[in-house]
Design a protein around this motif. Structure first.
Motif, short mmCIF file in Angstrom:
data_model
loop_
_atom_site.label_atom_id
_atom_site.label_comp_id
_atom_site.label_asym_id
_atom_site.label_seq_id
_atom_site.Cartn_x
_atom_site.Cartn_y
_atom_site.Cartn_z
N ILE A 1 51.16 52.45 18.62
CA ILE A 1 51.22 53.16 17.34
C ILE A 1 51.75 52.21 16.27
CG2 ILE A 1 52.21 55.11 16.10
CD1 ILE A 1 52.44 56.56 18.80
N LYS A 2 50.90 51.92 15.27
CA LYS A 2 51.28 50.98 14.22
C LYS A 2 50.83 51.51 12.87
CE LYS A 2 50.78 47.11 17.45
NZ LYS A 2 50.05 45.86 17.79
N LYS A 3 51.81 51.78 12.00
CA LYS A 3 51.55 52.26 10.65
C LYS A 3 50.62 53.47 10.65
CE LYS A 3 52.18 47.70 8.56
NZ LYS A 3 51.58 46.62 7.74
N GLU A 4 51.00 54.48 11.42
CA GLU A 4 50.29 55.76 11.48
C GLU A 4 48.86 55.60 12.02
OE1 GLU A 4 50.54 57.46 7.60
OE2 GLU A 4 52.62 58.07 7.87
N ARG A 5 48.67 54.59 12.85
CA ARG A 5 47.37 54.38 13.49
C ARG A 5 47.59 54.15 14.99
NH1 ARG A 5 43.55 53.78 9.60
NH2 ARG A 5 41.97 53.22 11.15
N LEU A 6 46.62 54.56 15.78
CA LEU A 6 46.65 54.29 17.22
C LEU A 6 45.69 53.14 17.48
CD1 LEU A 6 47.79 55.27 19.98
CD2 LEU A 6 45.67 56.57 20.26
N GLU A 7 46.22 52.02 17.95
CA GLU A 7 45.42 50.82 18.18
C GLU A 7 45.43 50.49 19.67
OE1 GLU A 7 46.99 47.86 15.53
OE2 GLU A 7 45.97 48.78 13.80
N TYR A 8 44.26 50.37 20.26
CA TYR A 8 44.17 50.15 21.70
C TYR A 8 42.83 49.51 22.06
CZ TYR A 8 41.06 54.23 21.84
OH TYR A 8 40.01 55.09 21.65
N ASN A 9 42.72 49.06 23.29
CA ASN A 9 41.47 48.51 23.82
C ASN A 9 40.86 49.54 24.77
OD1 ASN A 9 43.61 46.13 23.60
ND2 ASN A 9 41.61 45.33 23.06
N ARG A 10 39.61 49.87 24.55
CA ARG A 10 38.96 50.86 25.39
C ARG A 10 38.79 50.32 26.81
NH1 ARG A 10 32.87 53.30 25.20
NH2 ARG A 10 33.30 55.21 26.36
N ILE B 1 40.02 49.02 19.02
CA ILE B 1 39.74 49.98 17.95
C ILE B 1 41.06 50.45 17.35
CG2 ILE B 1 39.72 52.01 19.47
CD1 ILE B 1 37.44 53.12 17.64
N SER B 2 41.00 50.79 16.07
CA SER B 2 42.15 51.32 15.35
C SER B 2 41.75 52.67 14.76
CB SER B 2 42.57 50.35 14.23
OG SER B 2 43.63 50.89 13.47
N VAL B 3 42.47 53.73 15.16
CA VAL B 3 42.15 55.09 14.73
C VAL B 3 43.34 55.69 14.00
CG1 VAL B 3 41.40 57.39 15.49
CG2 VAL B 3 40.65 55.36 16.76
N LYS B 4 43.08 56.34 12.89
CA LYS B 4 44.15 56.97 12.11
C LYS B 4 44.70 58.18 12.87
CE LYS B 4 45.09 59.05 7.58
NZ LYS B 4 46.30 58.21 7.35
N ILE B 5 46.03 58.31 12.90
CA ILE B 5 46.67 59.47 13.53
C ILE B 5 46.73 60.57 12.47
CG2 ILE B 5 48.73 60.37 14.67
CD1 ILE B 5 49.33 57.52 15.60
N VAL B 6 45.75 61.46 12.50
CA VAL B 6 45.64 62.52 11.49
C VAL B 6 46.73 63.57 11.71
CG1 VAL B 6 43.19 62.18 11.10
CG2 VAL B 6 43.94 63.69 12.94
N LYS C 1 35.63 43.67 11.06
CA LYS C 1 35.83 45.08 11.36
C LYS C 1 36.42 45.78 10.13
CE LYS C 1 34.84 45.35 15.88
NZ LYS C 1 33.87 46.28 16.47
N ASP C 2 35.85 46.94 9.82
CA ASP C 2 36.35 47.75 8.71
C ASP C 2 36.67 49.13 9.26
OD1 ASP C 2 36.95 49.08 6.43
OD2 ASP C 2 35.04 48.72 5.40
N TRP C 3 37.96 49.39 9.46
CA TRP C 3 38.37 50.65 10.08
C TRP C 3 38.22 51.83 9.13
CZ3 TRP C 3 37.82 49.37 14.66
CH2 TRP C 3 38.32 48.17 15.18
N LYS C 4 37.92 51.57 7.85
CA LYS C 4 37.66 52.67 6.92
C LYS C 4 36.40 53.43 7.33
CE LYS C 4 39.91 50.59 2.87
NZ LYS C 4 39.71 50.07 1.49
N ILE C 5 35.50 52.75 8.00
CA ILE C 5 34.29 53.42 8.49
C ILE C 5 34.68 54.49 9.51
CG2 ILE C 5 32.14 53.12 9.81
CD1 ILE C 5 31.94 50.32 8.60
N VAL C 6 35.57 54.10 10.42
CA VAL C 6 36.07 55.04 11.43
C VAL C 6 36.80 56.18 10.75
CG1 VAL C 6 37.57 55.33 13.44
CG2 VAL C 6 36.25 53.22 13.17
N ASP C 7 37.62 55.83 9.75
CA ASP C 7 38.40 56.85 9.03
C ASP C 7 37.48 57.85 8.34
OD1 ASP C 7 40.51 55.34 9.86
OD2 ASP C 7 41.04 54.57 7.88
#
Length: 416
Positions: free
Chosen positions: A280-289, A302-307, A395-401
């Protein structure tokens, strides 16, 4: 040319007054020895320590002839071998391959390479082979086309299965037989294991072919059956999220994990089990699948926002699942049982944990009209067609967001 002969070494006299008969290999002026199962006393030897016992000589000569025949099969490649290589070749060539032993070794390597999902699938096949044969030792020569057809019938038939759980206790369950999709997965993974064994034991360059037969030339695994839809409607997803259940139950676990997966762009169960506060880094969950980490250059990061909806579930479970379950398989088992109960209690005809991932993707495409390419990024899939292009694009994680917020906005609007 390599030469072979029987030899008794004077300094190898044992305390009981016997000598082990050895087979000496001489190649490129180097000598190496292979122990035999035969022992002789001084009375069975000449003064020059040559065997004079006719019975022992006959047995040892049979083994020497066997070794000479094996060496003749690689005679054109002998220059590539040293004396150690020939000895190792003869020892391996003389030993029958235990397929279960190979499976255990290969599965351990998968685990060490962080390919736990594949290791679990191959373990299931390995255990089913042991069930089928009724023993822990299965020679690879026993894996034949006719055996595979019989194994297929065995897998489809109702049977009792006994396995150790996470507490090392044997748990017995009744299986009604596997489906067409299940059969395809079993036989595909068995073929993969067989191919890995051939890769390990055969060396075409040196002419070493220890596994000569290939049963999958005759027995065809075929194509996977068409995948049916595994998605829920938005209303059904909401029904799961709002379902009240007993605290600390498997049903509660199943509900929470299903929704957490939906909120986090379809995260897999094994990844939920493995991640911790470090991810968990700056309100995001970052991990390797985990499923594809070892097969991708980007290590499936991947980096996913913790909504907002995911925050209480993150606090409740992340970093604590490993304290509750000793292995990801134990977690999967509890999750599976909880999902079955949740399915019954909610009245939803069919649902598993993995349906959260399918439902997220289907909502994104069919309800939100998001492009398949952007959905693939959110699901952390690799695009085979654009693999070269991806090298040039950061990589642009805004796409995921964007994908995530559109799907969750849909969910929020339905709740109003």
């Amino acid at each position: 040319m390599a030469t072979i002969c029987a030899k008794v070494l004077k300094h190898h006299l044992k305390n009981d007054g016997t000598y082990n008969v050895k087979i000496r290999i001489t190649h490129k002026k180097e000598k190496r020895y292979i122990d035999t199962e035969h022992f002789v006393t001084a009375r069975q030897l000449t003064k020059a320590l040559e065997i004079k016992d006719a019975f022992i000589n006959r047995l040892v000569n049979l083994k020497i002839d066997e070794y000479r025949l094996a060496i003749s099969s690689i005679s054109e490649k002998l220059d590539f071998f040293d004396a150690d290589g020939i000895r190792d070749f003869l020892l391996k060539n003389n030993k029958e391959i235990d397929f279960i032993e190979f499976c255990d070794s290969h599965i351990q390597q998968l685990k060490e390479s962080k390919r736990g999902g594949t290791a679990a699938n191959h373990t299931t096949v390995r255990n089913s082979l042991v069930d089928y044969f009724g023993r822990e030792r299965v020679l690879i020569t026993e894996i034949t086309a006719s055996m595979l057809k019989s194994f297929e019938k065995f897998l489809r038939s109702p049977r009792t299965i006994s396995r150790e759980n996470q507490f090392k206790r044997v748990v017995t369950t009744e299986s009604g037989g596997i489906t067409d999709a299940g059969l395809y997965n079993y036989m595909r993974d068995l073929r993969t294991l067989f191919n890995e064994a051939r890769e390990l034991y055969n060396d075409e360059d040196l002419g070493i072919i220890r596994i000569v037969h290939y049963p999958f030339n005759k027995y065809k695994v075929g194509s996977p059956p068409a995948t049916r839809n595994r998605n829920l409607s938005v209303k059904q997803v909401i029904k799961i999220s709002e379902f009240n259940t007993k605290k600390n139950s498997r049903t509660e676990l199943a509900r929470d994990m299903f929704m957490l997966s939906f909120y986090l762009c379809g995260i897999n169960a094994v990844d939920l089990y493995n991640v911790s506060e470090i991810n968990i880094k700056k309100e995001r969950l970052e991990y390797n699948r985990s499923k594809t980490e070892g097969r991708r250059k980007d290590e499936a990061f991947i980096s996913v926002k913790i909504v907002e909806e995911a925050v209480p579930l993150i606090k409740k479970y992340i970093g604590k699942l490993q304290l509750r379950y000793s292995t990801s398989r134990g977690f999967d088992g509890a999750l599976s049982k909880g999902m079955k109960t949740l399915q019954i209690l909610t009245g939803i005809p069919e649902v598993t944990y993995y349906w959260a991932r399918h439902s997220f993707a289907t909502c994104a495409r069919n309800d939100c009209r998001i492009s398949k390419d952007d959905i693939a990024v959110a699901l952390n899939h690799v695009d085979i067609g654009h693999r070269t292009t991806d090298i040039y694009i950061a990589k642009d994680w805004k796409i995921v967001d964007d994908v995530q917020i559109q799907v969750l906005s849909l969910l929020r609007n339905y709740r109003r």
